[in-house]
Design a protein around this motif. Sequence first.
Motif, PDB file in Angstrom:
ATOM      1  N   GLU A 292       0.851  -1.198   0.000  1.00 39.64           N
ATOM      2  CA  GLU A 292       0.000   0.000   0.000  1.00 39.64           C
ATOM      3  C   GLU A 292       0.892   1.255   0.000  1.00 39.64           C
ATOM      4  O   GLU A 292       0.596   2.230  -0.686  1.00 39.64           O
TER       5      GLU A 292
ATOM      6  N   ARG B 106       2.361   1.585  -3.478  1.00 39.45           N
ATOM      7  CA  ARG B 106       1.373   1.911  -4.514  1.00 39.45           C
ATOM      8  C   ARG B 106       0.719   3.276  -4.306  1.00 39.45           C
ATOM      9  O   ARG B 106      -0.077   3.707  -5.122  1.00 39.45           O
ATOM     10  N   THR B 107       1.071   3.938  -3.191  1.00 34.53           N
ATOM     11  CA  THR B 107       0.639   5.324  -3.025  1.00 34.53           C
ATOM     12  C   THR B 107       1.832   6.265  -3.138  1.00 34.53           C
ATOM     13  O   THR B 107       1.708   7.461  -2.903  1.00 34.53           O
ATOM     14  N   ALA B 108       3.001   5.685  -3.457  1.00 31.44           N
ATOM     15  CA  ALA B 108       4.202   6.505  -3.705  1.00 31.44           C
ATOM     16  C   ALA B 108       4.175   6.925  -5.183  1.00 31.44           C
ATOM     17  O   ALA B 108       3.507   6.289  -5.999  1.00 31.44           O
ATOM     18  N   PRO B 109       4.895   7.996  -5.502  1.00 30.95           N
ATOM     19  CA  PRO B 109       4.850   8.456  -6.908  1.00 30.95           C
ATOM     20  C   PRO B 109       5.660   7.594  -7.876  1.00 30.95           C
ATOM     21  O   PRO B 109       6.601   8.055  -8.506  1.00 30.95           O
TER      22      PRO B 109
ATOM     23  N   ARG C  31      -6.502  -4.424  -8.759  1.00 32.86           N
ATOM     24  CA  ARG C  31      -6.781  -4.360  -7.316  1.00 32.86           C
ATOM     25  C   ARG C  31      -7.395  -3.018  -6.930  1.00 32.86           C
ATOM     26  O   ARG C  31      -8.095  -2.918  -5.943  1.00 32.86           O
ATOM     27  N   ARG C  32      -7.052  -1.988  -7.670  1.00 28.83           N
ATOM     28  CA  ARG C  32      -7.630  -0.668  -7.370  1.00 28.83           C
ATOM     29  C   ARG C  32      -9.152  -0.716  -7.521  1.00 28.83           C
ATOM     30  O   ARG C  32      -9.867  -0.004  -6.839  1.00 28.83           O
ATOM     31  N   TRP C  33      -9.591  -1.549  -8.421  1.00 28.54           N
ATOM     32  CA  TRP C  33     -11.027  -1.677  -8.666  1.00 28.54           C
ATOM     33  C   TRP C  33     -11.628  -2.759  -7.797  1.00 28.54           C
ATOM     34  O   TRP C  33     -12.756  -2.650  -7.346  1.00 28.54           O
TER      35      TRP C  33
ATOM     36  N   ARG D 280     -18.189   4.459  -3.849  1.00 33.21           N
ATOM     37  CA  ARG D 280     -17.354   3.286  -4.047  1.00 33.21           C
ATOM     38  C   ARG D 280     -18.115   2.053  -3.576  1.00 33.21           C
ATOM     39  O   ARG D 280     -18.603   2.003  -2.444  1.00 33.21           O
TER      40      ARG D 280
ATOM     41  N   PHE E  50     -18.131  -2.227  -3.202  1.00 33.14           N
ATOM     42  CA  PHE E  50     -17.408  -3.502  -3.212  1.00 33.14           C
ATOM     43  C   PHE E  50     -18.482  -4.563  -3.416  1.00 33.14           C
ATOM     44  O   PHE E  50     -19.124  -4.984  -2.452  1.00 33.14           O
TER      45      PHE E  50
ATOM     46  N   ARG F  92      -8.263   6.098   0.930  1.00 31.65           N
ATOM     47  CA  ARG F  92      -7.528   5.298  -0.060  1.00 31.65           C
ATOM     48  C   ARG F  92      -7.865   5.750  -1.478  1.00 31.65           C
ATOM     49  O   ARG F  92      -7.023   5.708  -2.364  1.00 31.65           O
TER      50      ARG F  92
ATOM     51  N   THR G  10      -5.868   8.824  -2.232  1.00 31.39           N
ATOM     52  CA  THR G  10      -4.445   8.585  -2.486  1.00 31.39           C
ATOM     53  C   THR G  10      -4.220   7.834  -3.802  1.00 31.39           C
ATOM     54  O   THR G  10      -3.086   7.673  -4.231  1.00 31.39           O
ATOM     55  N   GLY G  11      -5.284   7.351  -4.396  1.00 32.14           N
ATOM     56  CA  GLY G  11      -5.148   6.606  -5.653  1.00 32.14           C
ATOM     57  C   GLY G  11      -4.960   5.122  -5.437  1.00 32.14           C
ATOM     58  O   GLY G  11      -4.822   4.359  -6.388  1.00 32.14           O
ATOM     59  N   TYR G  12      -4.953   4.683  -4.182  1.00 29.31           N
ATOM     60  CA  TYR G  12      -4.765   3.255  -3.903  1.00 29.31           C
ATOM     61  C   TYR G  12      -5.980   2.453  -4.357  1.00 29.31           C
ATOM     62  O   TYR G  12      -5.844   1.328  -4.818  1.00 29.31           O
ATOM     63  N   LEU G  13      -7.150   3.064  -4.200  1.00 28.59           N
ATOM     64  CA  LEU G  13      -8.384   2.440  -4.688  1.00 28.59           C
ATOM     65  C   LEU G  13      -9.007   3.361  -5.730  1.00 28.59           C
ATOM     66  O   LEU G  13      -8.826   4.577  -5.671  1.00 28.59           O
ATOM     67  N   ALA G  14      -9.730   2.768  -6.631  1.00 27.71           N
ATOM     68  CA  ALA G  14     -10.432   3.582  -7.628  1.00 27.71           C
ATOM     69  C   ALA G  14     -11.860   3.835  -7.157  1.00 27.71           C
ATOM     70  O   ALA G  14     -12.435   3.011  -6.442  1.00 27.71           O
ATOM     71  N   ALA G  15     -12.395   4.970  -7.552  1.00 30.79           N
ATOM     72  CA  ALA G  15     -13.777   5.274  -7.213  1.00 30.79           C
ATOM     73  C   ALA G  15     -14.698   4.572  -8.204  1.00 30.79           C
ATOM     74  O   ALA G  15     -14.360   4.431  -9.376  1.00 30.79           O
TER      75      ALA G  15
ATOM     76  N   LEU H   5      -7.724  10.255 -10.771  1.00 34.02           N
ATOM     77  CA  LEU H   5      -7.705   9.142 -11.726  1.00 34.02           C
ATOM     78  C   LEU H   5      -6.743   9.402 -12.880  1.00 34.02           C
ATOM     79  O   LEU H   5      -5.934   8.544 -13.234  1.00 34.02           O
TER      80      LEU H   5
ATOM     81  N   LEU I 159      -0.102   9.935 -10.527  1.00 32.16           N
ATOM     82  CA  LEU I 159       1.289  10.106 -10.074  1.00 32.16           C
ATOM     83  C   LEU I 159       1.526  11.515  -9.541  1.00 32.16           C
ATOM     84  O   LEU I 159       2.242  11.703  -8.552  1.00 32.16           O
TER      85      LEU I 159
ATOM     86  N   ARG J  76       0.057  11.685  -6.160  1.00 30.83           N
ATOM     87  CA  ARG J  76       0.884  10.981  -5.189  1.00 30.83           C
ATOM     88  C   ARG J  76       2.162  11.747  -4.852  1.00 30.83           C
ATOM     89  O   ARG J  76       2.730  11.578  -3.778  1.00 30.83           O
TER      90      ARG J  76
ATOM     91  N   TYR K  10       0.986  10.173   2.882  1.00 28.28           N
ATOM     92  CA  TYR K  10      -0.095   9.288   3.337  1.00 28.28           C
ATOM     93  C   TYR K  10       0.428   8.360   4.427  1.00 28.28           C
ATOM     94  O   TYR K  10       1.449   7.709   4.253  1.00 28.28           O
TER      95      TYR K  10
ATOM     96  N   PRO L   9      -1.053   5.260   6.294  1.00 24.92           N
ATOM     97  CA  PRO L   9      -2.160   4.324   6.527  1.00 24.92           C
ATOM     98  C   PRO L   9      -2.197   3.894   7.993  1.00 24.92           C
ATOM     99  O   PRO L   9      -1.216   4.063   8.722  1.00 24.92           O
TER     100      PRO L   9
ATOM    101  N   SER M 227      -2.103   1.012   9.317  1.00 27.15           N
ATOM    102  CA  SER M 227      -1.174  -0.055   9.683  1.00 27.15           C
ATOM    103  C   SER M 227       0.272   0.419   9.763  1.00 27.15           C
ATOM    104  O   SER M 227       1.154  -0.350  10.147  1.00 27.15           O
TER     105      SER M 227
END
Lengths: 263, 401
Positions: free
Chosen positions: A87, A90-93, A259-261, B9, B11, B45, B48-53, B67, B71, B74, B79, B81, B83
């Motif tokens: 994570e 994947r959130t780094a540029p 995975r983003r989706w 979003r 799931f 998320r 941050t682009g980790y997940l898509a809307a 979207l 980059l 980011r 960010y 998280p 964890s």
Amino acid sequence: MRGTLIIFRRELAGLFAAPLAWILLFVSLLLNGYLFSLVLSQTQGDATASLEFVFGGNFFFWALMLVLSPLLAMRLLTEEAANGTLEYLRTAPVSDAAVVTGKFLAGTAFMATLWSSLLIYAAALSLWGVEPDWGQVITIYLGAVLSSALFVAIGLVACSLTDIPLLAAFLAFMACLLWVMMPALGGMLLVQMRVLFADLFGGFEVAEAWIGGALERMDVRRHFGNSYFQGVLDSAEVIFFFTWIGLFLFLTTRSLEARRWRG
Amino acid sequence: MIEVSHLTRRFGSLVAVDDVSFSLEPGEVVGFLGPNGAGKTTSMRILTGYLAATSADVLRVAGYDVLRDSLKVRQNIGYLPESVPLYKEMRVEEMMAFQGRLHGMGRKQLMGRVPEVLERVGVLDRKRQLVGHLSRGLRQRVGLAVALLPNPKVLILDEPTSGLDPLQRAEVRTLIRELAGEHTVLLSSHILAEVESMSDRVIILREGRVVADGAREELIATLGGRGHVRLEAVVGDAEAARDLLATLPGVEDVQITERVGIHDGFTLSGSGDLREDVGALAAMKGWALRELSEVRPTLESLFASLVVGDGSIAPAPRSAPAPAPVSLSVEPIVLDGISGMGLDLMPLAPAVEAPSLGTPGQKDNFYSLNPFDGGGSRDLSKPVGSGDTQDEGCEDEEDEA
């Protein structure tokens, strides 16, 4: 490219920071060293035969590749996903492609280090006055690295499908095994199909020959044995590995993007 | 700095974020508040682009579309998280250098910036230590340092104080408050006190939807309505006192609540702060005051009612001086009815008042301090300090002695 190199360096350092990597290296070198010395003594110092046997000519060579590559892929991708560091990456540029390529290169570099024992043995023989065929030694080494790279790439695809390390390692191992066994399994399947369909379809022989040929062309051991093992560096054989590796890295990248989706 | 419009979003069949819209101005510190599963982490998320809307009309961070220019987004965010994902095998300074290189920082830049950021979060002395050997609190700080290193325009911090002890939490809260103005900060927590202490504005999420958005006082004003003044005093005739209180300017309604011993209780509602006038009247009439306080709905009670979906607001008393800020308890409690949702709240006013010690029992005109009527008592028909107070209990004790 910059991102790929940064990730490659970190992943390689990360691999060597874990005791597992050193244990794997130790066991592999011990096994290879023992086999090499055994064959060398049995062949009364035939350097070429000994090197050929240890690197490509025995079961352990492929077994090591089939076991280590999936484990590496699991460590590089699934463990990171489980730890949460994926994570972070994947959130780094950096793009997903850079992440995948960096990890793949690190895995391949690890395998290249593992197979470097071939160069050490050849150098040792050279020091003792038995000059090996250096051209063949280099091509065998290249072939071993490229074959390992292919298995790491296959492993990465399998590992990108799950976040459970054990399952990922199993999937990756099965995928690599399937790739190695595919020509043999395909051949058996074709024989069965011939029994069933030969009478029904007139052109079955043609189809059988085409499918059999295609499966044969995907045979890693054949590509390794016919070219690299013989000391021949054939561009077609290089392209074979690069094409498949490229395809599997592309699939891994797409799987990560999905995975983003998927979430 | 952050613009979100109609963000959704899904799931599968689960709608994690449902038509959420909000925006953050540069330098603003905003807290996402909601129970577990409210959609806080998913929203972050997505930013941050980790997940898509699944769908969104506008989704921009630092001026870039999340979207299309992922980059770029980011590059402009830090960010952290929940964890706190850090490479355990790396030393703190190596982790910082790795983060710096990912953000395109050069060696010289890193040499200057890394000690500065580590100093700021208070882990400079740990820079040679392996991340895996750090305690949870220290790791959290290193995570914050990693997020801060590239000096991002936007900081997104998911539960930045979770897993920390009270002292560490206070330190992280102070640090985040210091970041206001320099960075736009979006943080999340399921503990109201945490969010309140770090951010000026709160966005309350419930089941993926924004149920409230605004500054603390705004939310109380818009959602909680007006408060009331509570008076407890020895007034003699409660009915007459009520009529008198009703004549005060600004008073719209006066209710007699209950009589506890010699004290009558009143609830006054109206416009403005009524306490001064009520106090002045009490002084003029010689009423012995036991309580004069303004009772306003707290954000805690509003939050509870919002996230549970119950419209009832449980008011908590506020101390008499009106401008004093609401004190925040360090130890949160889990409210009945919303436990199990991972929702920790500040303590509320008890629903049932404790039985009064001054139970007069059979003696209607006597106030007894002793629950068994053996303590000090006095005639209730006379005001305090009239000199007629009897202390039978004490006399009894003296006799026994």
